[in-house]
Every structure is written in C-alpha cells, then in structure tokens.
Design an enzyme around this catalytic site. Structure first.
Site, PDB file in Angstrom:
ATOM      1  N   HIS A   1      -7.171  -5.243  10.281  1.00 48.28           N
ATOM      2  CA  HIS A   1      -7.045  -4.858   8.758  1.00 48.28           C
ATOM      3  C   HIS A   1      -5.618  -5.575   8.333  1.00 48.28           C
ATOM      4  CE1 HIS A   1      -4.803  -0.876   9.841  1.00 48.28           C
ATOM      5  NE2 HIS A   1      -3.899  -1.763   9.574  1.00 48.28           N
TER       6      HIS A   1
ATOM      7  N   ASP B   1      -7.363  -3.465  14.482  1.00 52.59           N
ATOM      8  CA  ASP B   1      -8.696  -3.527  14.162  1.00 52.59           C
ATOM      9  C   ASP B   1      -8.582  -4.717  12.932  1.00 52.59           C
ATOM     10  OD1 ASP B   1      -7.889  -2.517  11.622  1.00 52.59           O
ATOM     11  OD2 ASP B   1      -8.921  -0.656  11.717  1.00 52.59           O
TER      12      ASP B   1
ATOM     13  N   GLU C   1      -9.516  -1.953   5.652  1.00 49.28           N
ATOM     14  CA  GLU C   1     -10.232  -1.844   6.871  1.00 49.28           C
ATOM     15  C   GLU C   1     -11.515  -2.757   7.047  1.00 49.28           C
ATOM     16  OE1 GLU C   1      -8.476  -0.150   8.781  1.00 49.28           O
ATOM     17  OE2 GLU C   1      -8.020   1.739   8.221  1.00 49.28           O
TER      18      GLU C   1
ATOM     19  N   ASP D   1       0.988  -1.232  -0.014  1.00 53.03           N
ATOM     20  CA  ASP D   1      -0.072   0.032   0.130  1.00 53.03           C
ATOM     21  C   ASP D   1       0.977   1.324  -0.039  1.00 53.03           C
ATOM     22  OD1 ASP D   1       0.699  -0.418   2.533  1.00 53.03           O
ATOM     23  OD2 ASP D   1      -0.941  -1.055   3.439  1.00 53.03           O
TER      24      ASP D   1
END
Ligand code: PGA
Length: 263
Positions: free
Chosen positions: A143, A141, A148, A72
């Site tokens: 990801h 979280d 996400e 990313d």
C-alpha cells in the site's frame, strides 16, 4: 521509474533528506510561490525527518515558505492522541523547524463529514497549485498511503477500511493491542499521489522486499498499489539492500549501474 539502492537505512534517509533540501532550495520558494511537499508518517521516514531537522539547524534549508500535505490520518483520533498522525508530525518534525502552522495541512480524523473533509483536501491541494514532491513509504502489502490492496488506482482522498495486515503491523504503536487500532482512516488516493510533479517512495528492510518486487518488476495491478508508480513520469523508489532481496539480480545490477553517477 528510478530506483536508488543504498546499503542501509541511514544512507537511504540521508539521500532522501538531501534530495528534499536540494528540491526546496532549487525552487527558491517565496510566500507567494511556496514549495509544496507531501509527507508520510510511520517508522520509515523517521531517519529522513531527523536528517531534515539537522540540515535545518545547520541553516542548509528553511521551511518558511514550504506548504505540507500529509498522506493520511486515523478516523476517531484527536490531534492530541499520541497515536494520531497529527501528534506524530508535530513531535517528529513540525515543532523542530520553522514551518508556519497555517502552511500545514492534515486530514481531520475527528470530522463528522468525511466526504466534505476529503473533497476540501483535494481542493486545497489544487488551490495551492499541486504538490511538487510527494514522499511516502510502503506497507508490506504494497500500500501507498492507506491505499490498501484493491484500491482503485484512480482513487482520490476518501475513507478507507484498513486491512487486517495493516492493523496488525500498526498495532506496535498501540501497545501491541490490535483492538486499539482504528479500523478506518482518511487517506489521499493513488491518483492524488500520482498528480504530484515528483514522487519518492522509501522502502527499507526485508519485510518490504515482496512489495518492492511487485512494484518494480510486476505489472500495474490494484493488488499492489505501489505498482501505480510505474505510470508516473518522475517516480523514484529509494531502498536499502535488504528491501531488494526479492528483485532479480539483473534488476539490481541495472539500477546500480544506471544510477551510479546520479544524485
Ligand atoms: P512503516 O509504514 O514506515 O511504519 O513501515 C509504512 C506504511 O505502512 O506505509
């Protein structure tokens, strides 16, 4: 899914680096048949990169015929921006090894045409024959890359809006100033990661314990994109003891036992 539990961050980093070297060397890459590696940024892989550089300096591995694709990149950061992932990769890893610049692939966060950039990234991966080994970390979280919570589990490379929790977590790289953190990023999709022949996810520290519990013991669910790894035939989670804190004692015992004689 394999789960490798090591005592601490250093032993996790060494295990992953050794595994990467083992895979590259076993493959015997050449110019025409390169080994294709997917790579992450963040704090988690720092130890692995350090160890890989050490092994490169000891001539245990060469990156001459290795092709890389990073997961990313932030939208709006130039490669020369210190917080860009391009800059991170150059400084942390690429400038210390013998990888050829033309073999490095990173998404361009400065592109004017996101759709084209993302489509081309998928095309480039396909053209080189797919990724042999994708390495990633996870967010608190759950990801993987910047997929996400509630990302499609069949997602491909695209633009994603970052959640408040991720922006907060990453603000440590931006002078702890939330307003400096880009709110969007280009990221490979969950399906892009799952297409790799083998996937390693590294999880260290207690703040990843909840995500790990959902990823390993929970059902496959877009709330925790890490859980999609359960669908992969060669998925490996490598974690330290603190990250296993929320797993059941039976799960921990099972994996410690079944993996005790393995690489
Ligand atoms: P970290 O980030 O390695 O900096 O904890 C991991 C991630 O967000 O994927």
């Amino acid at each position: 899914m394999r789960v490798i539990i090591k005592p601490d961050y250093d032993t996790v980093s060494k295990w992953v680096a050794n595994y990467v070297v083992y895979r590259i060397n076993k493959f015997k890459p050449t110019k025409d048949k390169p080994f294709v590696l997917g790579l992450p940024t963040g704090s988690t892989p720092l130890g692995m990169y350090k160890e890989l550089i050490k092994m490169y300096n000891e001539r245990k591995v060469s990156f001459e015929n290795v092709v890389t694709f990073n997961m990313d990149e932030y939208v709006g950061l130039k490669p020369t921006d210190k917080q860009s992932y391009r800059y991170f990769m150059e400084e942390t890893f690429f400038k210390h090894i013998n990888i050829k610049p033309q073999n490095i692939h990173m998404l361009d966060g400065m592109t004017k045409d996101y759709e084209k950039e993302c489509k081309n990234y998928e095309k480039d991966i396909k053209e080189v024959g797919g990724i042999h080994l994708f390495i990633g970390g996870i967010g608190a979280d759950g990801h993987i890359a910047f997929n996400e919570p509630f990302s499609s589990l069949s997602s491909r490379t695209r633009v994603k809006t970052l959640t408040e929790s991720t922006i907060k977590a990453n603000s440590r790289f931006f002078d702890n100033d939330i307003s400096k953190v880009p709110t969007t990023a280009l990221t490979v999709g969950v399906a892009t990661i799952l297409d790799a022949k083998e996937v390693i996810i590294i999880a260290t520290g207690e703040n990843k314990a909840t995500a790990l519990k959902h990823g390993i013991e929970g059902s496959i669910n877009h709330m925790w994109t890490i859980s999609a790894l359960q669908m992969h035939q060669h998925g490996i989670i490598v974690c330290d003891k603190p990250a296993t804190k929320e797993l059941s004692a039976d799960t921990v015992e099972y994996f410690l036992d079944i993996e005790k004689n393995n690489f």
